[in-house]
Design a protein around this motif. Sequence first.
Motif, PDB file in Angstrom:
ATOM      1  N   GLY A 174       0.768  -1.239   0.000  1.00  0.00           N
ATOM      2  CA  GLY A 174       0.000   0.000   0.000  1.00  0.00           C
ATOM      3  C   GLY A 174       0.796   1.285   0.000  1.00  0.00           C
ATOM      4  O   GLY A 174       0.211   2.369   0.047  1.00  0.00           O
ATOM      5  N   ALA A 175       2.133   1.209  -0.101  1.00  0.00           N
ATOM      6  CA  ALA A 175       2.938   2.431  -0.042  1.00  0.00           C
ATOM      7  C   ALA A 175       3.083   3.074  -1.412  1.00  0.00           C
ATOM      8  O   ALA A 175       3.045   2.391  -2.440  1.00  0.00           O
ATOM      9  CB  ALA A 175       4.320   2.113   0.523  1.00  0.00           C
ATOM     10  N   ASP A 176       3.270   4.382  -1.430  1.00  0.00           N
ATOM     11  CA  ASP A 176       3.643   5.108  -2.643  1.00  0.00           C
ATOM     12  C   ASP A 176       5.121   4.814  -2.894  1.00  0.00           C
ATOM     13  O   ASP A 176       5.980   5.140  -2.071  1.00  0.00           O
ATOM     14  CB  ASP A 176       3.426   6.610  -2.441  1.00  0.00           C
ATOM     15  N   HIS A 177       5.434   4.212  -4.022  1.00  0.00           N
ATOM     16  CA  HIS A 177       6.788   3.734  -4.284  1.00  0.00           C
ATOM     17  C   HIS A 177       7.791   4.847  -4.559  1.00  0.00           C
ATOM     18  O   HIS A 177       8.986   4.564  -4.721  1.00  0.00           O
ATOM     19  CB  HIS A 177       6.772   2.753  -5.459  1.00  0.00           C
ATOM     20  N   VAL A 180       7.908   6.770  -0.101  1.00  0.00           N
ATOM     21  CA  VAL A 180       8.183   6.044   1.144  1.00  0.00           C
ATOM     22  C   VAL A 180       8.619   4.624   0.825  1.00  0.00           C
ATOM     23  O   VAL A 180       8.068   3.980  -0.077  1.00  0.00           O
ATOM     24  CB  VAL A 180       6.953   6.049   2.089  1.00  0.00           C
ATOM     25  N   GLU A 181       9.626   4.150   1.546  1.00  0.00           N
ATOM     26  CA  GLU A 181      10.033   2.752   1.521  1.00  0.00           C
ATOM     27  C   GLU A 181       9.696   2.189   2.899  1.00  0.00           C
ATOM     28  O   GLU A 181      10.339   2.531   3.894  1.00  0.00           O
ATOM     29  CB  GLU A 181      11.529   2.627   1.229  1.00  0.00           C
ATOM     30  N   TRP A 186      10.365   1.611   8.772  1.00  0.00           N
ATOM     31  CA  TRP A 186      10.088   0.736   9.916  1.00  0.00           C
ATOM     32  C   TRP A 186      11.216   0.759  10.931  1.00  0.00           C
ATOM     33  O   TRP A 186      10.971   0.664  12.129  1.00  0.00           O
ATOM     34  CB  TRP A 186       9.820  -0.682   9.424  1.00  0.00           C
ATOM     35  N   LEU A 187      12.463   0.883  10.470  1.00  0.00           N
ATOM     36  CA  LEU A 187      13.572   0.967  11.426  1.00  0.00           C
ATOM     37  C   LEU A 187      13.376   2.162  12.348  1.00  0.00           C
ATOM     38  O   LEU A 187      13.499   2.044  13.575  1.00  0.00           O
ATOM     39  CB  LEU A 187      14.902   1.067  10.683  1.00  0.00           C
ATOM     40  N   ALA A 188      13.083   3.328  11.785  1.00  0.00           N
ATOM     41  CA  ALA A 188      12.829   4.500  12.629  1.00  0.00           C
ATOM     42  C   ALA A 188      11.626   4.259  13.543  1.00  0.00           C
ATOM     43  O   ALA A 188      11.647   4.615  14.733  1.00  0.00           O
ATOM     44  CB  ALA A 188      12.591   5.723  11.756  1.00  0.00           C
ATOM     45  N   GLN A 189      10.590   3.630  13.004  1.00  0.00           N
ATOM     46  CA  GLN A 189       9.382   3.392  13.792  1.00  0.00           C
ATOM     47  C   GLN A 189       9.632   2.415  14.938  1.00  0.00           C
ATOM     48  O   GLN A 189       8.984   2.491  15.992  1.00  0.00           O
ATOM     49  CB  GLN A 189       8.270   2.899  12.869  1.00  0.00           C
ATOM     50  N   LEU A 190      10.585   1.500  14.763  1.00  0.00           N
ATOM     51  CA  LEU A 190      10.910   0.533  15.813  1.00  0.00           C
ATOM     52  C   LEU A 190      11.737   1.137  16.950  1.00  0.00           C
ATOM     53  O   LEU A 190      12.019   0.442  17.934  1.00  0.00           O
ATOM     54  CB  LEU A 190      11.649  -0.675  15.225  1.00  0.00           C
ATOM     55  N   THR A 191      12.109   2.410  16.828  1.00  0.00           N
ATOM     56  CA  THR A 191      12.771   3.076  17.959  1.00  0.00           C
ATOM     57  C   THR A 191      11.746   3.712  18.896  1.00  0.00           C
ATOM     58  O   THR A 191      12.121   4.429  19.825  1.00  0.00           O
ATOM     59  CB  THR A 191      13.758   4.157  17.465  1.00  0.00           C
ATOM     60  N   LYS A 299       0.931  15.716   6.452  1.00  0.00           N
ATOM     61  CA  LYS A 299       0.948  16.098   7.859  1.00  0.00           C
ATOM     62  C   LYS A 299       1.733  15.089   8.695  1.00  0.00           C
ATOM     63  O   LYS A 299       1.899  13.931   8.315  1.00  0.00           O
ATOM     64  CB  LYS A 299      -0.487  16.200   8.404  1.00  0.00           C
ATOM     65  N   ASP A 300       2.208  15.555   9.859  1.00  0.00           N
ATOM     66  CA  ASP A 300       2.866  14.654  10.795  1.00  0.00           C
ATOM     67  C   ASP A 300       1.948  13.489  11.134  1.00  0.00           C
ATOM     68  O   ASP A 300       0.749  13.682  11.374  1.00  0.00           O
ATOM     69  CB  ASP A 300       3.224  15.389  12.089  1.00  0.00           C
ATOM     70  N   GLY A 301       2.515  12.288  11.166  1.00  0.00           N
ATOM     71  CA  GLY A 301       1.742  11.106  11.540  1.00  0.00           C
ATOM     72  C   GLY A 301       1.098  10.385  10.387  1.00  0.00           C
ATOM     73  O   GLY A 301       0.603   9.269  10.557  1.00  0.00           O
ATOM     74  N   ALA A 302       1.081  10.994   9.196  1.00  0.00           N
ATOM     75  CA  ALA A 302       0.512  10.303   8.036  1.00  0.00           C
ATOM     76  C   ALA A 302       1.438   9.204   7.533  1.00  0.00           C
ATOM     77  O   ALA A 302       0.994   8.235   6.910  1.00  0.00           O
ATOM     78  CB  ALA A 302       0.228  11.298   6.912  1.00  0.00           C
ATOM     79  N   ASP A 303       2.747   9.360   7.785  1.00  0.00           N
ATOM     80  CA  ASP A 303       3.752   8.331   7.480  1.00  0.00           C
ATOM     81  C   ASP A 303       3.860   8.030   5.987  1.00  0.00           C
ATOM     82  O   ASP A 303       4.120   6.889   5.593  1.00  0.00           O
ATOM     83  CB  ASP A 303       3.450   7.026   8.240  1.00  0.00           C
ATOM     84  N   THR A 304       3.681   9.048   5.159  1.00  0.00           N
ATOM     85  CA  THR A 304       3.682   8.800   3.715  1.00  0.00           C
ATOM     86  C   THR A 304       4.732   9.585   2.947  1.00  0.00           C
ATOM     87  O   THR A 304       4.771   9.501   1.714  1.00  0.00           O
ATOM     88  CB  THR A 304       2.305   9.142   3.112  1.00  0.00           C
TER      89      THR A 304
END
Length: 431
Positions: A174-177, A180-181, A186-191, A299-304
């Motif tokens: 579902g990501a825009d290629h 965003v990868e 996910w590495l940043a999100q796992l912190t 916006k912040d939090g959209a993660d896109t």
Amino acid sequence: MTRPTRAGRLQAVTAAVTLCAGALAAGAPAAGAAPAARCTTPRLTGGWYGDNRARLQQLIDQYGTCNPYRPARTKPVAVFDWDNTVVKNDVGDATMYWLLRGGKIRRPASGDWSATSRYLTPAAVRALAGACDTLARPGAPLPTGTAAGAACADEVLAVYGTAATRAGAPAFAGADHRTVEPAYAWLAQLTHGWRPAEVRAFAAAARAENLAAPVGATQRVGSTTATAWVRYYDQQRDLIHGLRQAGFDVWITSASPQPVVEVWAEGVGISADHVIGIRNTTTPGGRFTPHLRGCGSVKDGADTMITYIDGKRCWINQEVFGVRGAAAEKVQPAARRQVFAAGDSDTDVSFLRDATALRLVLNRNKNELMCRAYDNSDGKWIVNPMFIEPKKQKSAPYPCATTGYVDHDGTPGPVRRADTSVVPDQTDSVY
């Protein structure tokens, strides 16, 4: 002797003042003042392919301080990708391996792995839950550096490194290629759950290990063997130093987490305020959340919109040139773009194309990037082999005319120039 009249003396004084002012305007030192230090254009050292050093030196000579600047002239901007451009190997990978070995990745506070990425597939969520959830309570660090946690480490590493579960199911969707990868994000999100200073400390420990390890070293992460070394490229360190000495405003952009790149960038003299990595949002208490800062219209939090392909353009426009809103996602006028850019991967294509004077590519056999660099339609691209363990020549031509480009929805297609003409297939010639 005839004495000068009062009017004559006044004229003589006026002439002397005028002469002195003219000399100062021309750069002559005032009486008793120390002579001004002569501006010396930095000279790059060797180790470059072909005439690349000469081309880079020409850039410094043309745009550097000794050219010289007009009053209030804006500094020329240079932007470097980080992983495999300034260093050999990937500092995000190095940090992930360290986090897993050290047991620093937390189980999601909600207990639901989908909270760590909106792009995780149901198969990936089930696989992560099955391998990890019995090892720690929600929000607590997982013991991935122990024998009991090896299966969890293996699952996390599979999702991160291969975008698939250990069973082979797709891990992200579902990501825009081009913005965003999901695996990089996910590495940043796992912190999540850690403070920025704590993540910087983790990155510093990983950096020390990877610089101390010999070239070619490996390490055990879970039951997997992973790369265990990183090296700064001497040539890139020298280039960054030369550009800064010549008055360039030098920035780093990377699809690794912001605190991680901040730590590594110190090694080439770049401060944290000139680093643009993947940036987490934070809680009121200052801890990282699993969500990411936005750019442009996102916006912040959209993660896109992370620092990835077109996302790098947005973040550079926003952070370096102060462009706000949706305009940051667009190509800017030449006066509001970097004069120089350096990269090694398709993730760097957009901000490299935006550079107005020169674009340096390290050849890692990436299709779209090498198609554009070898096509060199405007004469501003230069290609260099990797400085350590360069890639061998790609045996087949790059598929520029058919599948070299990946669109927003993941569909492959031809690589096109700015005028929409198709780039023909290119032969690998710098290796």
